[in-house]
Write an enzyme that holds these catalytic residues in place. Structure first.
Site, mmCIF file in Angstrom:
data_model
loop_
_atom_site.group_PDB
_atom_site.id
_atom_site.type_symbol
_atom_site.label_atom_id
_atom_site.label_comp_id
_atom_site.label_asym_id
_atom_site.label_seq_id
_atom_site.Cartn_x
_atom_site.Cartn_y
_atom_site.Cartn_z
ATOM 1 N N GLU A 56 -6.202 -18.318 -38.457
ATOM 2 C CA GLU A 56 -7.219 -19.357 -38.633
ATOM 3 C C GLU A 56 -7.244 -19.847 -40.082
ATOM 4 O OE1 GLU A 56 -12.081 -19.664 -37.870
ATOM 5 O OE2 GLU A 56 -11.066 -17.715 -37.937
ATOM 6 N N LYS A 125 -12.168 -25.916 -33.390
ATOM 7 C CA LYS A 125 -12.892 -24.713 -32.985
ATOM 8 C C LYS A 125 -14.165 -25.101 -32.244
ATOM 9 C CE LYS A 125 -14.390 -20.276 -35.011
ATOM 10 N NZ LYS A 125 -14.363 -19.485 -36.268
ATOM 11 N N CYS A 181 -10.809 -17.889 -33.116
ATOM 12 C CA CYS A 181 -11.648 -16.751 -33.511
ATOM 13 C C CYS A 181 -12.903 -16.580 -32.659
ATOM 14 C CB CYS A 181 -12.003 -16.862 -34.996
ATOM 15 S SG CYS A 181 -12.532 -15.262 -35.690
ATOM 16 N N SER A 372 6.721 23.135 5.196
ATOM 17 C CA SER A 372 8.178 23.281 5.206
ATOM 18 C C SER A 372 8.710 24.102 4.043
ATOM 19 C CB SER A 372 8.819 21.893 5.159
ATOM 20 O OG SER A 372 8.566 21.277 3.902
ATOM 21 N N GLY A 374 8.734 22.574 1.200
ATOM 22 C CA GLY A 374 9.172 21.477 0.352
ATOM 23 C C GLY A 374 8.010 20.800 -0.335
ATOM 24 N N SER A 377 4.699 18.610 1.874
ATOM 25 C CA SER A 377 3.735 19.466 2.573
ATOM 26 C C SER A 377 3.004 20.380 1.598
ATOM 27 C CB SER A 377 4.428 20.276 3.667
ATOM 28 O OG SER A 377 5.403 21.157 3.131
ATOM 29 N N ASN A 460 16.129 14.636 15.528
ATOM 30 C CA ASN A 460 14.798 14.194 15.911
ATOM 31 C C ASN A 460 14.138 15.095 16.945
ATOM 32 O OD1 ASN A 460 14.925 12.114 14.127
ATOM 33 N ND2 ASN A 460 15.280 10.512 15.640
ATOM 34 N N GLU A 489 8.892 7.562 1.495
ATOM 35 C CA GLU A 489 9.519 7.711 2.809
ATOM 36 C C GLU A 489 9.141 6.556 3.735
ATOM 37 O OE1 GLU A 489 9.752 12.612 2.802
ATOM 38 O OE2 GLU A 489 8.162 11.592 3.910
ATOM 39 N N TRP A 494 12.230 6.678 6.097
ATOM 40 C CA TRP A 494 12.784 8.027 6.156
ATOM 41 C C TRP A 494 11.784 8.961 6.843
ATOM 42 C CZ3 TRP A 494 17.588 9.419 5.803
ATOM 43 C CH2 TRP A 494 17.940 10.747 5.557
ATOM 44 N N THR A 496 10.597 10.345 11.139
ATOM 45 C CA THR A 496 10.891 10.309 12.570
ATOM 46 C C THR A 496 9.730 9.642 13.286
ATOM 47 O OG1 THR A 496 12.159 12.355 12.368
ATOM 48 C CG2 THR A 496 11.498 11.687 14.575
ATOM 49 N N LYS A 640 7.939 1.126 11.828
ATOM 50 C CA LYS A 640 7.290 2.413 11.570
ATOM 51 C C LYS A 640 6.006 2.228 10.759
ATOM 52 C CE LYS A 640 11.622 5.063 11.587
ATOM 53 N NZ LYS A 640 12.466 6.034 10.872
#
Length: 688
Positions: A56, A125, A181, A372, A374, A377, A460, A489, A494, A496, A640
């Site tokens: 400014e 301004k 400003c 599982s 993994g 889960s 599956n 997934e 990915w 079922t 899905k």
């Protein structure tokens, strides 16, 4: 499209580089100030900036007080402006500079917009502070007192007013507005209306003296205005050379984009400074399109927007520039440890709140979940345990079942049992092989005749038997089946479908991506709250390769399947998902961003943890995995997602529930996305 020219140029990918300058100044010395301004303007141009913003009243200095009434000073500022026009005529970069300007019989605090020897416009301004240390109304008039809508300046007839919208005719998303400003510090800044009128870049020429705590307040104002307006907000500030008769100056300049700080100057640095930021104009435009309330707001304020005038200009071809902006490798996972801990805490609270409300509403107090050994889960079981704790119910109300099949490894089975014991739930093991063999026999599958045919049916049948057992256990015990499948997934299909891991009564993980789940599990393992008394099992699970374990492994016990070997690394897939789902970017831009984030493993911050592999991916690998993602996401997996169970939305990165962020036809085509992949250099053949 096979023309790869410009792929690595940020200007061809929807970005625009802008610069904010803090030049050293001298009070009431326009010639010196013009020299400093010109030097920084040339630096900005050399760095590929399309626009440079200055403070400014930068040509005069802000602290001139009653010297602004002196003709010599005003004439000197016009001479300085003329010099900038002349010497900056060969620069591709626009400049926005501050100066006092007499129009008619009134004096205005103005911003002048310069491009290639031409004055595009002058903006006065709007709000003049006249409180505390400020006495601007003593010298200046506000914008709405302007006697004309144009001025003659440096031999040019120039648009004049606070409602000027500068639009690039050759960059559809590049439109900017200028305020000064105090305009930002009022309840409804002029830039709010400018954003509704179409400005994606909001510029503020400020002087802003420093007081204790003011820096944080500037941050809050600029970030909030950029977020509220879905815009980029650049804020300049005066620095060294302004009078310290009664005030001090820190030279703080900022660039924010939709609430995120992109760049900031060093405070109290002394001398001149220049910061640059690469603003994603496409991202802003897409956010405005997605957030339909933005358009509604523009419609409701149509009367206030009617006064805006467009000043069109041609930006022209800028020299190709490599992106300097930092792109996070893990958009769902903050690299900063403190922010990551906050994120993990909040994600857990959201998931737990979702599950506890479902239990209260249903009148059910028991849960059934498959374990599982993994990652997914494990995280879901941790949520179940926290939910029972929150409801004041015993963890034995959780029936956790591990169901080894034909390919279950000794490591994961051991981890499943260790985890269930550590949680303190009711734990069971059901061998699903007999029921799977019966199913395979019933359908005449060659496996039951001793032929090792490990096809999709073989896989599956196991996934379906597990889900069937869980639902019948839930019926038998009056419980809810908790799903474990994650966002990554769902994106890739990915899972079922129907009777497999796709289905549950309530899925706590459905909007949590794989990369974030890793950090959530680790966060619990390292938490002093002792949700799990033996956290080593969590660390062991983190170090286990991701595998569906549906095809038998080798004699040494190694898994027969590696998920990421089949579908590609989740690190990249989650990156792709974020930018496709959250912003709707074309695959070529997603690849551009992925290359910026992932091509150099040694650069930038990484989330901590042994499970984070400091991996680099070249453009070839990125393109190959992106093609796989595009095919899976747009062509093969929507059916899905069209019937997923209820689940809480966790992050702004989106969910794939048809009741939430994503509605799409199950039989749509993917060709336009696949075609766009042709814009990526060196792309491999279709891996389908």
């Amino acid at each position: 499209m096979n023309d790869h020219a410009g792929f690595f140029d940020l200007n061809q990918q929807g970005f625009l580089r802008i610069a904010v300058a803090t030049p050293r100044c001298r009070v009431a010395d326009p010639a010196f100030n013009a020299e400093q301004t010109l030097a920084l303007w040339q630096q900005a141009d050399a760095q590929g900036a399309a626009l440079a913003l200055f403070p400014e009243l930068g040509l005069s200095a802000y602290t001139c007080d009653d010297l602004f009434q002196q003709r010599a000073l005003l004439d000197g500022c016009q001479a300085a402006l003329q010099r900038l026009l002349h010497e900056g005529a060969g620069l591709a970069c626009l400049a926005v500079v501050g100066m006092p300007l007499r129009v008619g019989h009134s004096l205005f605090n103005c911003a002048a917009v310069l491009q290639r020897g031409r004055l595009l416009g002058v903006v006065p301004k709007t709000y003049l502070p006249n409180y505390g240390e400020f006495y601007e109304a003593r010298q200046f008039n506000p914008a709405d007192h302007a006697p004309a809508d144009s001025v003659t300046l440096c031999g040019q007839i120039v648009p004049f007013g606070s409602q000027l919208l500068f639009r690039a005719s050759d960059r559809s998303d590049f439109a900017f507005h200028v305020e000064i400003c105090e305009d930002l510090w009022v309840p409804i800044p002029p830039s709010s209306y400018a954003a509704l009128a179409g400005a994606t870049l909001l510029l503020n020429l400020s002087a802003s003296n420093v007081t204790v705590g003011k820096s944080a307040y500037r941050h809050a104002l600029a970030a909030a205005q950029s977020a509220r307006c879905i815009a980029a907000y650049a804020y300049s500030s005066a620095g060294e050379g302004e009078s310290t008769t009664d005030l001090a100056w820190d030279g703080q300049s900022l660039v924010c984009e939709n609430g995120q700080l992109l760049a900031e100057s060093a405070r109290f640095a002394g001398g001149s400074q220049l910061i640059c930021a690469d603003v994603d104009l496409e991202r802003l435009a897409r956010e405005r399109m997605r957030q339909t309330s933005f358009g509604q707001s523009a419609g409701r304020h149509a009367a206030a927007l009617a006064g805006f005038r467009s000043v069109d200009f041609t930006l022209g071809t800028l020299a190709p520039q490599a992106l300097r902006r930092h792109i996070e490798r893990y958009p769902y996972v903050p690299a900063d440890a403190a922010r990551r801990d906050e994120r993990c805490q909040e994600v857990y609270q959201i998931q737990v709140q979702g599950l506890t409300q479902r239990l209260r509403a249903s009148g059910i107090d028991k849960l059934v979940i498959g374990i599982s050994g993994g990652l997914d889960s494990t995280h879901a079981l941790l949520i179940c345990a926290r939910a029972m704790d929150a409801l004041g119910l015993p963890r034995t109300n959780i029936l956790a079942v591990t169901m080894p099949g034909f390919a279950t490894g000794t490591r994961t089975l051991d981890q499943a049992w260790r985890l269930m014991r550590a949680i303190g739930c009711e734990a069971r093991q059901i061998d699903i092989r007999p029921s799977c063999e019966q199913m395979l026999k019933d359908i005449g599958h060659p496996f039951v005749q001793g032929q090792p045919q490990y096809d999709i049916t073989f896989e599956n049948v196991q996934a379906g038997e597990r889900t069937s057992h869980l639902f019948r256990l839930a019926n038998f015990h009056g419980a809810l089946v908790v799903g474990t499948g994650d966002l990554s997934e769902l994106a890739l299909g990915w899972s079922t479908y129907g009777v497999g891991d796709h289905m549950s009564h309530y899925n706590v993980n459905a909007s949590v991506p794989k990369t974030l789940i890793k950090h959530l599990v680790r966060w619990v393992a390292e938490s002093p709250q002792a949700l799990v008394p033996e956290p080593q099992v969590l660390l062991d699970i983190l170090d286990t390769e991701i595998s569906p374990e549906l095809v038998p492994g080798d004699a040494a016990g190694q898994p027969g399947q590696s998920t990421e070997s089949q579908i590609g690394p989740y690190d990249l897939h989650d990156f792709f998902l974020y930018y496709v789902l959250r912003f709707g970017f074309a695959p070529s831009k997603v690849a551009y961003l992925a290359h910026a984030a992932w091509h150099d493993a040694s650069a930038g911050a990484w989330p901590e943890g042994p499970h984070v592999q400091r991996q680099a991916y070249d453009l070839d690998a990125i393109a190959r995995h992106l093609r796989s993602f595009v095919w899976r996401f747009f062509k093969t997996s929507q059916f899905k997602r069209s019937c997923v169970p209820n689940a809480p939305k966790v992050g702004s990165g989106g969910s794939l529930s048809p009741r939430g962020d994503w509605r799409a036809p199950s039989d749509g085509e993917a060709e336009v996305w696949l075609h766009d992949l042709g814009r990526i250099p060196r792309i491999h053949d279709d891996p389908r």
